[in-house]
Design a protein around this motif. Structure first.
Motif, PDB file in Angstrom:
ATOM      1  N   SER A  56      36.681  47.335  55.968  1.00  0.00           N
ATOM      2  CA  SER A  56      36.845  48.786  55.854  1.00  0.00           C
ATOM      3  C   SER A  56      36.018  49.408  54.737  1.00  0.00           C
ATOM      4  CB  SER A  56      38.331  49.127  55.639  1.00  0.00           C
ATOM      5  OG  SER A  56      39.123  48.548  56.657  1.00  0.00           O
ATOM      6  N   GLY A  57      35.323  48.590  53.966  1.00  0.00           N
ATOM      7  CA  GLY A  57      34.503  49.136  52.895  1.00  0.00           C
ATOM      8  C   GLY A  57      35.273  49.544  51.665  1.00  0.00           C
ATOM      9  N   ALA A  58      36.477  48.986  51.474  1.00  0.00           N
ATOM     10  CA  ALA A  58      37.267  49.303  50.288  1.00  0.00           C
ATOM     11  C   ALA A  58      36.546  48.810  49.033  1.00  0.00           C
ATOM     12  CB  ALA A  58      38.650  48.662  50.391  1.00  0.00           C
ATOM     13  N   THR A  59      36.855  49.442  47.898  1.00  0.00           N
ATOM     14  CA  THR A  59      36.221  49.068  46.634  1.00  0.00           C
ATOM     15  C   THR A  59      36.847  47.789  46.084  1.00  0.00           C
ATOM     16  OG1 THR A  59      35.806  51.395  46.125  1.00  0.00           O
ATOM     17  CG2 THR A  59      35.697  49.837  44.287  1.00  0.00           C
ATOM     18  N   LEU A  60      35.998  46.909  45.585  1.00  0.00           N
ATOM     19  CA  LEU A  60      36.462  45.643  45.018  1.00  0.00           C
ATOM     20  C   LEU A  60      36.722  45.828  43.530  1.00  0.00           C
ATOM     21  CD1 LEU A  60      36.883  42.550  45.447  1.00  0.00           C
ATOM     22  CD2 LEU A  60      34.495  42.260  44.782  1.00  0.00           C
ATOM     23  N   ASP A  61      37.971  45.624  43.099  1.00  0.00           N
ATOM     24  CA  ASP A  61      38.301  45.741  41.678  1.00  0.00           C
ATOM     25  C   ASP A  61      38.055  44.404  40.983  1.00  0.00           C
ATOM     26  OD1 ASP A  61      41.090  44.215  41.474  1.00  0.00           O
ATOM     27  OD2 ASP A  61      41.116  45.437  43.307  1.00  0.00           O
ATOM     28  N   PHE A  62      37.942  44.432  39.648  1.00  0.00           N
ATOM     29  CA  PHE A  62      37.583  43.226  38.906  1.00  0.00           C
ATOM     30  C   PHE A  62      38.689  42.179  38.900  1.00  0.00           C
ATOM     31  CE2 PHE A  62      34.094  45.770  37.192  1.00  0.00           C
ATOM     32  CZ  PHE A  62      33.077  44.822  37.197  1.00  0.00           C
ATOM     33  N   ALA A  63      39.941  42.618  38.977  1.00  0.00           N
ATOM     34  CA  ALA A  63      41.027  41.635  39.034  1.00  0.00           C
ATOM     35  C   ALA A  63      40.914  40.803  40.303  1.00  0.00           C
ATOM     36  CB  ALA A  63      42.381  42.344  38.973  1.00  0.00           C
ATOM     37  N   THR A  64      40.639  41.486  41.413  1.00  0.00           N
ATOM     38  CA  THR A  64      40.447  40.769  42.673  1.00  0.00           C
ATOM     39  C   THR A  64      39.209  39.886  42.602  1.00  0.00           C
ATOM     40  OG1 THR A  64      41.479  42.584  43.908  1.00  0.00           O
ATOM     41  CG2 THR A  64      40.114  41.041  45.164  1.00  0.00           C
ATOM     42  N   ALA A  65      38.143  40.397  41.987  1.00  0.00           N
ATOM     43  CA  ALA A  65      36.904  39.630  41.873  1.00  0.00           C
ATOM     44  C   ALA A  65      37.123  38.338  41.090  1.00  0.00           C
ATOM     45  CB  ALA A  65      35.820  40.474  41.201  1.00  0.00           C
ATOM     46  N   ASP A  66      37.919  38.395  40.025  1.00  0.00           N
ATOM     47  CA  ASP A  66      38.217  37.182  39.252  1.00  0.00           C
ATOM     48  C   ASP A  66      38.941  36.149  40.104  1.00  0.00           C
ATOM     49  OD1 ASP A  66      37.039  37.690  36.777  1.00  0.00           O
ATOM     50  OD2 ASP A  66      38.744  38.885  36.094  1.00  0.00           O
ATOM     51  N   ALA A  67      39.898  36.609  40.892  1.00  0.00           N
ATOM     52  CA  ALA A  67      40.653  35.689  41.747  1.00  0.00           C
ATOM     53  C   ALA A  67      39.755  35.095  42.826  1.00  0.00           C
ATOM     54  CB  ALA A  67      41.845  36.419  42.372  1.00  0.00           C
ATOM     55  N   VAL A  68      38.887  35.927  43.381  1.00  0.00           N
ATOM     56  CA  VAL A  68      37.953  35.437  44.404  1.00  0.00           C
ATOM     57  C   VAL A  68      37.001  34.412  43.797  1.00  0.00           C
ATOM     58  CG1 VAL A  68      36.069  36.081  45.948  1.00  0.00           C
ATOM     59  CG2 VAL A  68      38.084  37.544  45.774  1.00  0.00           C
ATOM     60  N   ALA A  69      36.485  34.699  42.610  1.00  0.00           N
ATOM     61  CA  ALA A  69      35.554  33.787  41.953  1.00  0.00           C
ATOM     62  C   ALA A  69      36.201  32.432  41.698  1.00  0.00           C
ATOM     63  CB  ALA A  69      35.065  34.398  40.644  1.00  0.00           C
ATOM     64  N   ALA A  70      37.480  32.425  41.298  1.00  0.00           N
ATOM     65  CA  ALA A  70      38.177  31.163  41.038  1.00  0.00           C
ATOM     66  C   ALA A  70      38.283  30.329  42.309  1.00  0.00           C
ATOM     67  CB  ALA A  70      39.562  31.443  40.461  1.00  0.00           C
ATOM     68  N   GLY A  71      38.682  30.953  43.401  1.00  0.00           N
ATOM     69  CA  GLY A  71      38.787  30.232  44.668  1.00  0.00           C
ATOM     70  C   GLY A  71      37.437  29.800  45.191  1.00  0.00           C
ATOM     71  N   MET A 106      31.827  21.303  26.947  1.00  0.00           N
ATOM     72  CA  MET A 106      31.495  22.310  27.959  1.00  0.00           C
ATOM     73  C   MET A 106      32.617  22.376  28.987  1.00  0.00           C
ATOM     74  SD  MET A 106      28.475  23.260  26.886  1.00  0.00           S
ATOM     75  CE  MET A 106      27.755  24.190  28.219  1.00  0.00           C
ATOM     76  N   VAL A 107      32.741  23.523  29.625  1.00  0.00           N
ATOM     77  CA  VAL A 107      33.737  23.702  30.667  1.00  0.00           C
ATOM     78  C   VAL A 107      33.087  24.444  31.834  1.00  0.00           C
ATOM     79  CG1 VAL A 107      34.554  25.882  29.678  1.00  0.00           C
ATOM     80  CG2 VAL A 107      36.053  24.572  31.198  1.00  0.00           C
ATOM     81  N   GLU A 108      33.459  24.055  33.066  1.00  0.00           N
ATOM     82  CA  GLU A 108      32.948  24.763  34.239  1.00  0.00           C
ATOM     83  C   GLU A 108      33.631  26.121  34.335  1.00  0.00           C
ATOM     84  OE1 GLU A 108      33.893  21.610  34.366  1.00  0.00           O
ATOM     85  OE2 GLU A 108      31.999  20.596  34.760  1.00  0.00           O
ATOM     86  N   GLN A 109      32.827  27.166  34.433  1.00  0.00           N
ATOM     87  CA  GLN A 109      33.387  28.513  34.459  1.00  0.00           C
ATOM     88  C   GLN A 109      32.573  29.403  35.392  1.00  0.00           C
ATOM     89  OE1 GLN A 109      34.719  30.219  30.679  1.00  0.00           O
ATOM     90  NE2 GLN A 109      33.702  32.139  31.239  1.00  0.00           N
ATOM     91  N   PHE A 110      33.274  30.223  36.144  1.00  0.00           N
ATOM     92  CA  PHE A 110      32.632  31.191  37.041  1.00  0.00           C
ATOM     93  C   PHE A 110      33.577  32.375  37.163  1.00  0.00           C
ATOM     94  CE2 PHE A 110      31.683  32.567  41.552  1.00  0.00           C
ATOM     95  CZ  PHE A 110      30.476  33.183  41.247  1.00  0.00           C
ATOM     96  N   SER A 111      33.210  33.487  36.576  1.00  0.00           N
ATOM     97  CA  SER A 111      34.097  34.650  36.511  1.00  0.00           C
ATOM     98  C   SER A 111      33.781  35.671  37.592  1.00  0.00           C
ATOM     99  CB  SER A 111      33.963  35.318  35.140  1.00  0.00           C
ATOM    100  OG  SER A 111      32.659  35.880  34.996  1.00  0.00           O
ATOM    101  N   GLY A 112      34.690  36.615  37.738  1.00  0.00           N
ATOM    102  CA  GLY A 112      34.462  37.708  38.676  1.00  0.00           C
ATOM    103  C   GLY A 112      33.263  38.539  38.301  1.00  0.00           C
ATOM    104  N   LYS A 113      33.015  38.699  36.997  1.00  0.00           N
ATOM    105  CA  LYS A 113      31.849  39.465  36.555  1.00  0.00           C
ATOM    106  C   LYS A 113      30.557  38.788  36.983  1.00  0.00           C
ATOM    107  CE  LYS A 113      29.722  41.563  32.488  1.00  0.00           C
ATOM    108  NZ  LYS A 113      29.792  41.744  31.016  1.00  0.00           N
ATOM    109  N   GLN A 114      30.515  37.433  36.866  1.00  0.00           N
ATOM    110  CA  GLN A 114      29.331  36.691  37.305  1.00  0.00           C
ATOM    111  C   GLN A 114      29.140  36.795  38.815  1.00  0.00           C
ATOM    112  OE1 GLN A 114      30.731  33.018  35.232  1.00  0.00           O
ATOM    113  NE2 GLN A 114      28.562  32.769  34.710  1.00  0.00           N
ATOM    114  N   LEU A 115      30.229  36.845  39.532  1.00  0.00           N
ATOM    115  CA  LEU A 115      30.166  36.971  40.987  1.00  0.00           C
ATOM    116  C   LEU A 115      29.644  38.338  41.396  1.00  0.00           C
ATOM    117  CD1 LEU A 115      30.866  36.190  43.946  1.00  0.00           C
ATOM    118  CD2 LEU A 115      33.215  36.937  43.462  1.00  0.00           C
ATOM    119  N   VAL A 116      30.157  39.365  40.753  1.00  0.00           N
ATOM    120  CA  VAL A 116      29.904  40.738  41.197  1.00  0.00           C
ATOM    121  C   VAL A 116      28.560  41.268  40.708  1.00  0.00           C
ATOM    122  CG1 VAL A 116      30.703  43.124  40.973  1.00  0.00           C
ATOM    123  CG2 VAL A 116      32.336  41.294  41.445  1.00  0.00           C
ATOM    124  N   GLN A 117      28.146  40.894  39.497  1.00  0.00           N
ATOM    125  CA  GLN A 117      26.971  41.552  38.924  1.00  0.00           C
ATOM    126  C   GLN A 117      26.172  40.604  38.051  1.00  0.00           C
ATOM    127  OE1 GLN A 117      27.695  45.466  37.150  1.00  0.00           O
ATOM    128  NE2 GLN A 117      26.345  44.945  35.454  1.00  0.00           N
TER     129      GLN A 117
END
Length: 729
Positions: free
Chosen positions: A60-75, A115-126
Motif C-alpha cells: 500500500s505504500g505506507a511509510t516505514l518507521d525506524f522502529a520497524t526498520a530495526d526489527a526488519v534489519a534484525a530478522g 568485534m560484534v556482528e551488527q546490522f541496524s535499521g539505519k544501515q538498511l534504510v539509508q
C-alpha cells in the motif's frame, strides 16, 4: 599478434569442452527465490506485527518507521548470516547504464576489544555513497560529494555471494534523482493514479493499477580467448573492423536451431542462478545471428522487472566467463548481421485483469479495451520524439533501421481488425464495438488440431507494436537500462489518461451520459493520434517520407534527438506528473550527450591505434613480400614472361598501397577532428562535432581495412576474423 599465436588461440577456442553444471535435485519451484528475502521469509524471520507492517509498506505504500526498520534489519541479518553472508550493500542504478555497490561488513566494536556482528535499521534504510563520482549532469560538483541511497522495500533484498544486496534509490544531497529507479517509481505512481481514475469509469471497484514489464534480453556469446585477441571488442564492446564472413545468417539456420552444447551449459547455469535470485526465467533460444541468443522471463511488476534485468545482465557477464565465454550486450557487436535489442513488453493491469487485454463479451469490456489502446497511442504520438530519445545512444544507433531491428521512427502496429474498429468509431457507423478475440483455424493436416489465431499479425519493423494484451517496445537497446524507456512511456501514459479523464468528467458535468462522453472524447483522440498508426514496411524509403509528412520525428542524429529531453512539452509533462524537474531533465540530457561523445571518442582512439600499430604494419609486410617476389621473378624470367607472371602481384601491391595510404591520411584526419571537437566546451556542440566529423570517418576507414583483410595473407592477419569468432563449437 603473430601468426602462430592467432592460430593457436583460434584452435584452442574450437577445442573447448562444455563445463558441466551439476543437476539440482529440486524442481525449479522448490529453489526459486532461495536467496531472496520474500514475504514468506519475512513471515518466518519477523515478529507478526512487523511482518504485517512490512506488508502495508510493500502493498500500500505506507511509510516505514525506524522502529520497524530495526526489527526488519534484525530478522534480515539472521536470515542472511545463515546463508554465510558477511557484508551488506546498497545496490543502486546510477546514470551509467550499470549498477553500483559499496560493501560494508556486519561488524562493529563491542567495547571490550572485540568485534560484534551488527546490522541496524539505519544501515538498511539509508547509506551515503559519494555522489560526486557518479554522472550528475552538473547537479553535483566534485567538491559536493554528499548523496544518499534509500531502501526500496518494493524490490526484495537478495543475497549474492557473501553480500546482502539492498535495492535502493539514489538521490543528491539537495534531493534530485541521480539514478533511474527514483523517477521510475514516480512514473509508476503517476500511471497508477491516472489509470485508476479512468478504469473506474468501467469498473468502479478498481483500487489500483499496476504497470507490468516483460523484457526479452538478446545477447552474443564469443569465446573468451578470441575476445581477448580483439582489442576493439575488449575496449568498446564491438568489432570496429572485420569483413563479413562468407556464411553468417543468410541461411536462417541458427534461429531457433539446436543450442550448442557449450552454450546450453551456460544457459542452464544462468537460469539456475537467476531462479535462485527470484528472476522468473521462462524462455531461451538461439536468435537469428550466429552466436546470438535470447533469454526472457515471465511478466512482472515494472519496478521489480527492471531490477531483475539489471541483475541478470551482471549474472550473464560473470557466468559467461566461468564457461569460457564473454557475453556481448552491445547493440551491434558485428557488422552485417542482426544486432541485439531488449524488447520491452508493457501492459497495465488491475486486481481484476489486464486493461489492454483483448476485449470481452460486453460493451463495457470493449469500451475499456479501446480506451486504453487509444490513450496509449495518444501518449506515443504526442511524445514520439521523446520516446526515441529514451532509447537512442551511440551504440543503439548502429542497430536501428536494419537486420530486423525497428527503424528510428516511432510508430505503432495494431493490425487490420483494431485499425478498422478505431476508424469505425471515428466515422460513428456500424457495430463499432464488436471485436472478436482469438479465432480458430483448421490447418487441414492429419493429427494436427485447430490452431488459435490472434486478431492481428506481427510486424517486426514496428517499434511499438500491439501484440494481443500488451505493447511491445522493440527499439530498446540490449545493454540499456529498461527504466529509461519505461520512465518516458509511463509518464506519457499518465499524462494522456489524466487528460482523457478530465475531458470526460467535464462533459458529464454538463449532463452528457458517461458512455457517450467517453465515445466523444475517444473520437477526438483517435483522430489526433492517427499518424502514429502504421502497419506497413518500416524499412521502406516511402515510409520515411510519409512519416515526416505525418509529423513524426525522422531524425537519426543522436545529439539532435536528445534535444527532446528539454522540449517544452517534455518539461511540462514531467513537471505536471511529478516525475522529473527541469533541472533533472537538463542533467540527464547533459549526461546522455557526454556519454555519446565518450563512446565515439574511445572507439576513435582504439580504431586509430589498431590501424597504425596492427593493420598497416601487417599490410606493409605482405606488400614487401610481394615486392620481393616481383623483383626475384624479374631476375629469373624474360621480360615478357616476368610481366605476365607479376601482373596480379603488381595489382595487389598497388591496392595495398592505396588502402594503407588512405588509412594513414584518414587516421590523421580522425585524430585532428577529435582534437578540435575536444576543445569545444559546450556539451551539445561537442557531441554534434563527434557525430559529424569523427563517427563518419570510422566507417570510411573501416572499408579500407576490411578490403585489406581480403588481400593480406591470412597467416599474417593479426586479428581473429568473423568466420572464427561467430561460430561456437
Amino acid at each position: 599478434m603473430s601468426k602462430n599465436l592467432r592460430f593457436q588461440v583460434v584452435s584452442e577456442a574450437f577445442k573447448k569442452k562444455p563445463i558441466e553444471v551439476p543437476n539440482k535435485e529440486e524442481r525449479p519451484s522448490e529453489f526459486f527465490a532461495k536467496y531472496v528475502f520474500t514475504k514468506q521469509k519475512m513471515q518466518q524471520y519477523l515478529p507478526e506485527p512487523v511482518y504485517q507492517k512490512m506488508c502495508e509498506v510493500i502493498d500500500s505504500g505506507a511509510t516505514l518507521d525506524f522502529a520497524t526498520a530495526d526489527a526488519v534489519a534484525a530478522g534480515m541479518k539472521k536470515w542472511a548470516m545463515e546463508l554465510g553472508v558477511t557484508h551488506c550493500t546498497h545496490w543502486f542504478q546510477p546514470l551509467t547504464e550499470g549498477t553500483a555497490e559499496k560493501h560494508d561488513a556486519f561488524v562493529e566494536h563491542d567495547g571490550c576489544g572485540g568485534m560484534v556482528e551488527q546490522f541496524s535499521g539505519k544501515q538498511l534504510v539509508q547509506q551515503e555513497p559519494d555522489a560526486s563520482s557518479f554522472p550528475s549532469g552538473g547537479i553535483r560538483s566534485t567538491f559536493e560529494a554528499r548523496g544518499y541511497s534509500a531502501w526500496d522495500p518494493a524490490s526484495p533484498v537478495f543475497v549474492l555471494g557473501d553480500t546482502l544486496m539492498i535495492p535502493t534509490v539514489f538521490i543528491s544531497y539537495t534531493g534530485e534523482a541521480l539514478d533511474y529507479k527514483a523517477p521510475l517509481k514516480k512514473s509508476l505512481a503517476a500511471v497508477n493514479k491516472a489509470a485508476t481514475k479512468v478504469a473506474r469509469f468501467f469498473y468502479p471497484d478498481v483500487q489500483s493499477v499496476q504497470t507490468n514489464l516483460g523484457w526479452e534480453q538478446e545477447y552474443f556469446l564469443v569465446d573468451e580467448d578470441l575476445y581477448a585477441a580483439r582489442p576493439d571488442l575488449l575496449m568498446t564492446g564491438r568489432t570496429l573492423m572485420g569483413h563479413d564472413s562468407a556464411r553468417n545468417q543468410q541461411m536462417d539456420d541458427h534461429y531457433f536451431g539446436a543450442i550448442p552444447q557449450r552454450v546450453a551449459m551456460f544457459m542452464k547455469d544462468l537460469e539456475m542462478q537467476a531462479l535462485e535470485l527470484g528472476i522468473p526465467c521462462k524462455t531461451r533460444h538461439n536468435e537469428v545471428a550466429p552466436n546470438q541468443f535470447e533469454i526472457a522471463p515471465i511478466f512482472e511488476e515494472c519496478n521489480l522487472a527492471v531490477d531483475h534485468n539489471m541483475l541478470l545482465m551482471e549474472l550473464m557477464r560473470d557466468i559467461a566467463r566461468k564457461h569460457g565465454f564473454r557475453c556481448l550486450l552491445h547493440e551491434k557487436p558485428f557488422a552485417g548481421i542482426n544486432g541485439s535489442g531488449k524488447h520491452n513488453n508493457w501492459s497495465l493491469s488491475t486486481n481484476t485483469g489486464i486493461l489492454l487485454h483483448n476485449p470481452g463479451k460486453t460493451v463495457t469490456d470493449n469500451l475499456r479495451f479501446v480506451t486504453f489502446i487509444v490513450e496509449s497511442l495518444v501518449a506515443v504520438f504526442k511524445h514520439n520524439g521523446l520516446l526515441k530519445a529514451s532509447i537512442v545512444s551511440a551504440t543503439n544507433a548502429h542497430r536501428l533501421g536494419g537486420h530486423e531491428a525497428p527503424p528510428a521512427i516511432i510508430s505503432s502496429f495494431l493490425g487490420k481488425q483494431i485499425n478498422e474498429l478505431l476508424d469505425n468509431i471515428v466515422e460513428n457507423h456500424g457495430d463499432f464495438l464488436n471485436l472478436s478475440g482469438k479465432q480458430s483455424v483448421n490447418v487441414n493436416i492429419p493429427q494436427i488440431p485447430e490452431l488459435s489465431v490472434d486478431n492481428s499479425d506481427r510486424n517486426r519493423t514496428s517499434p511499438f507494436a500491439f501484440t494481443g494484451n500488451r505493447f511491445e517496445f522493440r527499439a530498446v537497446g540490449s545493454q540499456a537500462n529498461c527504466a529509461a524507456a519505461m520512465i518516458v512511456l509511463n509518464t506519457a501514459m499518465a499524462e494522456a489518461l489524466t487528460n482523457f479523464h478530465d475531458r470526460v468528467v467535464k462533459l458529464t458535468d454538463k449532463g452528457v451520459e458517461q458512455q457517450k462522453a467517453i465515445m466523444l472524447v475517444l473520437q477526438e483522440d483517435i483522430k489526433y493520434c492517427r499518424p502514429i498508426r502504421f502497419d506497413g514496411n518500416g524499412y521502406s524509403k516511402e515510409w520515411q517520407t510519409e512519416a515526416a509528412e505525418r509529423g513524426l520525428d525522422v531524425q537519426t542524429n543522436v545529439p539532435l534527438i536528445l534535444d527532446y529531453y528539454l522540449a517544452p512539452d517534455t518539461v511540462k509533462m514531467f513537471s505536471e506528473m511529478n516525475v522529473l524537474t527541469k533541472a533533472e531533465l537538463e542533467a540527464r540530457n547533459e549526461i546522455k550527450l557526454d556519454t555519446y561523445t565518450k563512446k565515439i571518442q574511445i572507439e576513435a582512439r582504439v580504431f586509430g591505434d589498431l590501424c597504425i600499430n596492427h593493420i598497416i604494419p601487417v599490410a606493409t609486410r605482405y606488400q614487401t613480400q610481394l615486392i620481393d617476389m616481383v623483383l626475384k621473378t624479374r631476375q629469373i624470367f624474360p621480360e615478357d614472361a616476368a610481366a605476365r607472371l607479376c601482373k596480379q602481384n603488381m595489382e595487389l601491391i598497388d591496392q595495398i598501397g592505396e588502402h594503407t595510404n588512405s588509412i594513414r591520411e584518414m587516421v590523421a584526419e580522425l585524430v585532428e577532428n577529435r582534437r578540435i571537437a575536444n576543445r569545444i566546451e559546450h556539451e551539445r556542440s561537442r557531441a554534434l562535432a563527434y557525430h559529424d566529423t569523427v563517427a563518419p570517418l570510422l566507417e570510411t576507414i573501416r572499408q579500407h581495412v576490411d578490403k585489406l583483410e581480403l588481400i593480406v595473407d591470412d597467416e599474417l592477419w593479426p586479428l581473429p576474423k568473423y568466420r572464427e569468432i561467430l561460430f561456437v563449437r
